[in-house]
Design a protein around this motif. Structure first.
Motif, PDB file in Angstrom:
ATOM      1  N   MET A  90       0.854  -1.190   0.000  1.00  0.00           N
ATOM      2  CA  MET A  90       0.000   0.000   0.000  1.00  0.00           C
ATOM      3  C   MET A  90       0.888   1.238   0.000  1.00  0.00           C
ATOM      4  SD  MET A  90      -2.919  -1.327  -0.230  1.00  0.00           S
ATOM      5  CE  MET A  90      -4.063   0.007   0.081  1.00  0.00           C
ATOM      6  N   PRO A  91       0.792   2.089  -1.033  1.00  0.00           N
ATOM      7  CA  PRO A  91       1.794   3.141  -1.208  1.00  0.00           C
ATOM      8  C   PRO A  91       1.446   4.460  -0.524  1.00  0.00           C
ATOM      9  CG  PRO A  91       0.382   3.043  -3.128  1.00  0.00           C
ATOM     10  CD  PRO A  91      -0.116   1.982  -2.170  1.00  0.00           C
ATOM     11  N   ILE A  92       2.500   5.235  -0.261  1.00  0.00           N
ATOM     12  CA  ILE A  92       2.362   6.669  -0.055  1.00  0.00           C
ATOM     13  C   ILE A  92       2.235   7.255  -1.457  1.00  0.00           C
ATOM     14  CG2 ILE A  92       3.449   8.761   0.814  1.00  0.00           C
ATOM     15  CD1 ILE A  92       2.801   6.867   3.061  1.00  0.00           C
ATOM     16  N   ILE A  93       1.240   8.100  -1.698  1.00  0.00           N
ATOM     17  CA  ILE A  93       0.943   8.543  -3.062  1.00  0.00           C
ATOM     18  C   ILE A  93       1.178  10.041  -3.213  1.00  0.00           C
ATOM     19  CG2 ILE A  93      -0.806   8.649  -4.875  1.00  0.00           C
ATOM     20  CD1 ILE A  93      -2.159   6.233  -3.612  1.00  0.00           C
ATOM     21  N   LEU A  94       2.006  10.409  -4.173  1.00  0.00           N
ATOM     22  CA  LEU A  94       2.265  11.805  -4.520  1.00  0.00           C
ATOM     23  C   LEU A  94       1.746  12.072  -5.928  1.00  0.00           C
ATOM     24  CD1 LEU A  94       5.941  12.226  -3.229  1.00  0.00           C
ATOM     25  CD2 LEU A  94       3.866  13.066  -2.145  1.00  0.00           C
ATOM     26  N   SER A  95       1.093  13.214  -6.104  1.00  0.00           N
ATOM     27  CA  SER A  95       0.520  13.554  -7.400  1.00  0.00           C
ATOM     28  C   SER A  95       1.584  14.126  -8.331  1.00  0.00           C
ATOM     29  CB  SER A  95      -0.603  14.580  -7.219  1.00  0.00           C
ATOM     30  OG  SER A  95      -0.052  15.858  -6.950  1.00  0.00           O
ATOM     31  N   ARG A  96       1.184  14.375  -9.552  1.00  0.00           N
ATOM     32  CA  ARG A  96       2.097  14.983 -10.519  1.00  0.00           C
ATOM     33  C   ARG A  96       2.558  16.356 -10.058  1.00  0.00           C
ATOM     34  NH1 ARG A  96      -1.584  13.248 -15.720  1.00  0.00           N
ATOM     35  NH2 ARG A  96      -0.782  11.104 -15.928  1.00  0.00           N
ATOM     36  N   GLY A  97       1.703  17.023  -9.318  1.00  0.00           N
ATOM     37  CA  GLY A  97       2.058  18.336  -8.797  1.00  0.00           C
ATOM     38  C   GLY A  97       2.785  18.281  -7.464  1.00  0.00           C
ATOM     39  N   GLY A  98       3.146  17.076  -7.005  1.00  0.00           N
ATOM     40  CA  GLY A  98       3.867  16.935  -5.753  1.00  0.00           C
ATOM     41  C   GLY A  98       2.996  16.971  -4.513  1.00  0.00           C
ATOM     42  N   ILE A  99       1.671  16.883  -4.683  1.00  0.00           N
ATOM     43  CA  ILE A  99       0.749  16.901  -3.547  1.00  0.00           C
ATOM     44  C   ILE A  99       0.633  15.500  -2.952  1.00  0.00           C
ATOM     45  CG2 ILE A  99      -1.611  17.390  -2.797  1.00  0.00           C
ATOM     46  CD1 ILE A  99       0.004  19.839  -3.623  1.00  0.00           C
ATOM     47  N   LEU A 100       0.641  15.425  -1.633  1.00  0.00           N
ATOM     48  CA  LEU A 100       0.478  14.150  -0.932  1.00  0.00           C
ATOM     49  C   LEU A 100      -0.995  13.760  -0.980  1.00  0.00           C
ATOM     50  CD1 LEU A 100       1.738  11.936   0.907  1.00  0.00           C
ATOM     51  CD2 LEU A 100       1.195  13.427   2.848  1.00  0.00           C
ATOM     52  N   LEU A 101      -1.327  12.768  -1.804  1.00  0.00           N
ATOM     53  CA  LEU A 101      -2.714  12.339  -1.960  1.00  0.00           C
ATOM     54  C   LEU A 101      -3.124  11.317  -0.909  1.00  0.00           C
ATOM     55  CD1 LEU A 101      -3.009  11.916  -5.851  1.00  0.00           C
ATOM     56  CD2 LEU A 101      -3.636  13.882  -4.446  1.00  0.00           C
ATOM     57  N   ASP A 102      -2.193  10.499  -0.476  1.00  0.00           N
ATOM     58  CA  ASP A 102      -2.535   9.450   0.494  1.00  0.00           C
ATOM     59  C   ASP A 102      -1.312   9.101   1.319  1.00  0.00           C
ATOM     60  OD1 ASP A 102      -4.429   7.644   1.602  1.00  0.00           O
ATOM     61  OD2 ASP A 102      -3.460   5.992   0.545  1.00  0.00           O
ATOM     62  N   GLY A 103      -1.523   8.944   2.638  1.00  0.00           N
ATOM     63  CA  GLY A 103      -0.434   8.561   3.522  1.00  0.00           C
ATOM     64  C   GLY A 103      -0.268   9.451   4.728  1.00  0.00           C
ATOM     65  N   VAL A 104      -1.175  10.413   4.907  1.00  0.00           N
ATOM     66  CA  VAL A 104      -1.036  11.367   6.016  1.00  0.00           C
ATOM     67  C   VAL A 104      -0.980  10.661   7.361  1.00  0.00           C
ATOM     68  CG1 VAL A 104      -2.205  13.220   7.282  1.00  0.00           C
ATOM     69  CG2 VAL A 104      -2.037  13.328   4.793  1.00  0.00           C
ATOM     70  N   GLN A 105      -1.871   9.696   7.586  1.00  0.00           N
ATOM     71  CA  GLN A 105      -1.935   9.045   8.900  1.00  0.00           C
ATOM     72  C   GLN A 105      -0.672   8.222   9.165  1.00  0.00           C
ATOM     73  OE1 GLN A 105      -4.414  10.500  10.099  1.00  0.00           O
ATOM     74  NE2 GLN A 105      -5.505  10.928   8.195  1.00  0.00           N
ATOM     75  N   ARG A 106      -0.162   7.553   8.143  1.00  0.00           N
ATOM     76  CA  ARG A 106       1.062   6.759   8.306  1.00  0.00           C
ATOM     77  C   ARG A 106       2.264   7.652   8.597  1.00  0.00           C
ATOM     78  NH1 ARG A 106       0.359   3.716   2.776  1.00  0.00           N
ATOM     79  NH2 ARG A 106      -1.278   5.284   2.559  1.00  0.00           N
ATOM     80  N   LEU A 107       2.339   8.788   7.936  1.00  0.00           N
ATOM     81  CA  LEU A 107       3.452   9.700   8.172  1.00  0.00           C
ATOM     82  C   LEU A 107       3.371  10.311   9.564  1.00  0.00           C
ATOM     83  CD1 LEU A 107       3.531  11.408   4.663  1.00  0.00           C
ATOM     84  CD2 LEU A 107       5.140   9.715   5.540  1.00  0.00           C
ATOM     85  N   ARG A 108       2.164  10.674   9.995  1.00  0.00           N
ATOM     86  CA  ARG A 108       1.982  11.186  11.362  1.00  0.00           C
ATOM     87  C   ARG A 108       2.386  10.127  12.387  1.00  0.00           C
ATOM     88  NH1 ARG A 108       1.769  16.614  11.354  1.00  0.00           N
ATOM     89  NH2 ARG A 108       0.018  17.461  10.177  1.00  0.00           N
ATOM     90  N   ALA A 109       2.032   8.877  12.107  1.00  0.00           N
ATOM     91  CA  ALA A 109       2.361   7.789  13.028  1.00  0.00           C
ATOM     92  C   ALA A 109       3.868   7.578  13.103  1.00  0.00           C
ATOM     93  CB  ALA A 109       1.669   6.508  12.582  1.00  0.00           C
ATOM     94  N   CYS A 110       4.558   7.719  11.991  1.00  0.00           N
ATOM     95  CA  CYS A 110       6.017   7.581  11.968  1.00  0.00           C
ATOM     96  C   CYS A 110       6.647   8.607  12.903  1.00  0.00           C
ATOM     97  CB  CYS A 110       6.515   7.763  10.539  1.00  0.00           C
ATOM     98  SG  CYS A 110       8.304   7.744  10.367  1.00  0.00           S
TER      99      CYS A 110
END
Length: 581
Positions: free
Chosen positions: A81-101
């Motif tokens: 399950m990936p951390i997802i970055l858009s073409r514009g460099g926006i973090l689309l998915d993964g906020v909770q995992r990064l906060r947990a880290c």
């Protein structure tokens, strides 16, 4: 057919990536297309990535705590399950995992997906909500739901959080505790075979587990007295509890809640063990009555669950993860992730590897199949996942939908994952309604999404669909095709004391659509209630809606009430009183 021409190359981590060494990247022939890599995310790099999150990306405290505990324990597994970055460099998915880290203070290994189109946001994470019982069922453990229920209650008891608002333990902790307390499975089996069925299973199972660890003979006597009170003295604690259950059972107002019954049973089991029988057993919840309330009772002699606690050492976890990244960087050959075009024949072949998985939810398959047939499917970087043995770990609903739709989809496929990754999909947080980047700064997303769902169910739902809800793509299309529904959110917000905002927004949209001029008059009178004679049907509607709101009536009943009043008003708009209608 799968795309076989996926190149593998080693490269230094670019500035936008988490620092800390080389990565392995997979990229197709199109340099503008999606790129996938395996990264070691550290607390420092997580902080940097979070600076690129979407404005509307809220924190989910429960998810963050669950992730952080798994990371500290060393139980967080590379699961595809990936951390997802858009073409514009926006973090689309993964906020909770990064906060947990950041919260855990340890790194974690993950797939990073980059160059993903910004407009796939609403399609990310359409998984069904799952339970820890689903994990247990997939392992072949019997009575999974009863086992999960007992486990939750016993952990709450140990934590001193039996009262209201206690929440649920993280899945990593439940898994750890279950492993350390193998006698719990036997206690569940014995409880389900017990004849003391007058005592609800939700209370009987944890009580039997605790009692058997304290005094088996007394616990057997207590449950026997509940099952067969006539065989025992009227003062026997189990018989007194049985009397209390029988007296309160018939009336919902007096029926004992499980937490209250559990507290009374602990008091009565203590009395059974000590031989000091009481005439009655009472307990008052301190959160309900702070003056006369009591702490939750303690079973004498019970020492609690065996809980090994956090097993991971932060430095050791970091070293082992860094070594894993180095091994991946040094390996040549085919990277275990590819973007594939999966058609019905391929999907059926993949589903033959779908062993020991959760039950497939037909309504979810229907929803994905509708998106595929309507051309709404979008490649969003969330992969179909296989273990090293070839077992399908994640993606059974998408593959089943391909078979049902009879059309192919483009989707990442990741192979070679550890078997243990299966359990980790269940702790990923499920998102609320997503309406895409265009609505990122829009504060009424949940209301509009709920109103769109109502419209779909009443006007667009395909005949014969099972327990259906619209997909995010269908919700977005409704919002785009019905702009006036979006505008009616203001009416829904203003009338919140009369019903759910989404119900009233959709009702107002229907009323205005039926007759713009007369509908405007009806809605204005409904909003203000001004200058209407006593008994007017709109005044009666306002009263009735307030009653339904207080009684927390469902949205279908609220909507029916408003539209029924509108139908009567539309038929006789000049009549002032109910009795003249």
């Amino acid at each position: 057919m799968a795309r076989a021409n996926i190149a593998v190359r080693k490269m230094p981590s670019p500035a936008a990536h988490p620092p800390g060494g080389r990565i392995v990247q997979v990229q197709g022939q199109n340099p503008e297309g999606p790129a996938f890599s395996i990264e070691l995310v550290t607390p420092e790099s997580a902080t940097g990535l979070l600076q690129h999150k979407r404005p509307s990306a809220a924190e989910n405290t429960n998810a963050i705590n669950a992730y952080a505990e798994a990371m500290r324990d060393g139980r967080w597994i590379l699961n595809g399950m990936p951390i997802i970055l858009s073409r514009g460099g926006i973090l689309l998915d993964g906020v909770q995992r990064l906060r947990a880290c950041i919260k855990a203070g340890v790194p974690f290994l993950t797939v990073l997906a980059q160059n993903i189109p910004d407009d796939v946001l609403h399609t990310i994470d359409q998984q069904r909500r799952r339970s820890f019982a689903g994990v247990l069922e997939a392992r072949g453990i019997p009575h999974a739901h009863a086992l999960q229920s007992a486990l939750v209650k016993l952990i709450r008891y140990d934590d001193g959080k039996m009262l209201r608002g206690a929440g649920t333990a993280a899945w990593s902790r439940m898994d750890r505790v279950l492993t350390a307390n193998p006698d719990l499975e036997q206690a569940v089996k014995m409880s389900l075979e017990s004849e003391a069925t007058a005592l609800s299973e939700a209370v009987r199972t944890p009580l039997l587990f605790m009692g058997f660890r304290t005094d088996k003979a007394a616990t057997r006597r207590f449950l026997d007295a509940i099952a067969f009170p006539d065989k025992h003295s009227p003062m026997e604690p189990g018989a007194r509890i049985r009397d209390l259950i029988d007296i309160t059972r018939g009336d919902p107002a007096t029926r004992l809640k499980p937490v209250n019954l559990f507290a009374l049973c602990i008091k009565a089991l203590n009395a059974t063990i000590s031989g000091e029988h009481l005439r009655s057993y009472t307990w008052i919840d301190r959160t309900v009555n702070p003056t006369k309330g009591e702490d939750f009772p303690h079973l004498e002699g019970y020492s609690g669950l065996t809980d090994p606690g956090h097993e991971g050492d932060a430095e050791e976890t970091t070293r082992s993860l860094q070594a894993a990244v180095q091994r991946l960087s040094d390996e040549d050959g085919v990277f275990p992730l590819a973007i594939e075009d999966i058609g019905p024949e391929m999907a059926e072949a993949y589903l033959t590897h779908n062993t020991r998985n959760r039950k497939i939810v037909a309504a979810h398959v229907d929803a994905i199949a509708r998106d595929i047939r309507a051309g709404n499917w979008m490649m969003n970087a969330q992969p179909i996942c296989f273990s090293r043995s070839g077992r399908l770990l994640n993606g059974q609903h998408r593959l089943s939908a391909v078979v049902q739709a009879g059309e192919a989809i483009e989707v990442p496929v990741m192979r070679g994952l550890p078997e243990e990754a299966y359990d980790t999909y269940d702790i990923h947080a499920k998102k609320g309604p997503q309406l895409g980047a265009a609505f990122d700064n829009f504060g009424d997303r949940p209301l509009i999404a709920a109103a769109a769902v109502l419209l779909w169910k009443r006007e667009l739902k395909p005949a014969g669909t099972r327990n259906a809800k619209p997909t995010p793509a269908e919700v977005m299309k409704i919002v785009e095709q019905h702009p006036r529904l979006l505008e009616m959110r203001t009416f829904g917000r203003k009338m919140i004391e009369f019903g759910r905002g989404s119900v009233l927004a959709y009702a107002a949209y229907c009323i205005e659509r039926d007759d713009p001029e007369l509908g405007r008059i009806f809605l204005e009178r409904f909003e203000t209630g001004a200058d209407l004679p006593r008994g007017h049907l709109i005044l009666e509607l306002r009263k009735r809606m307030q009653i339904l709101r207080r009684e927390r009536t469902g949205q279908d009943d609220q909507l029916r009430e408003v539209l029924s009043a509108w139908a009567r008003f539309r038929e006789h708009p000049d009549l002032d009183r109910l009795n003249e209608d």
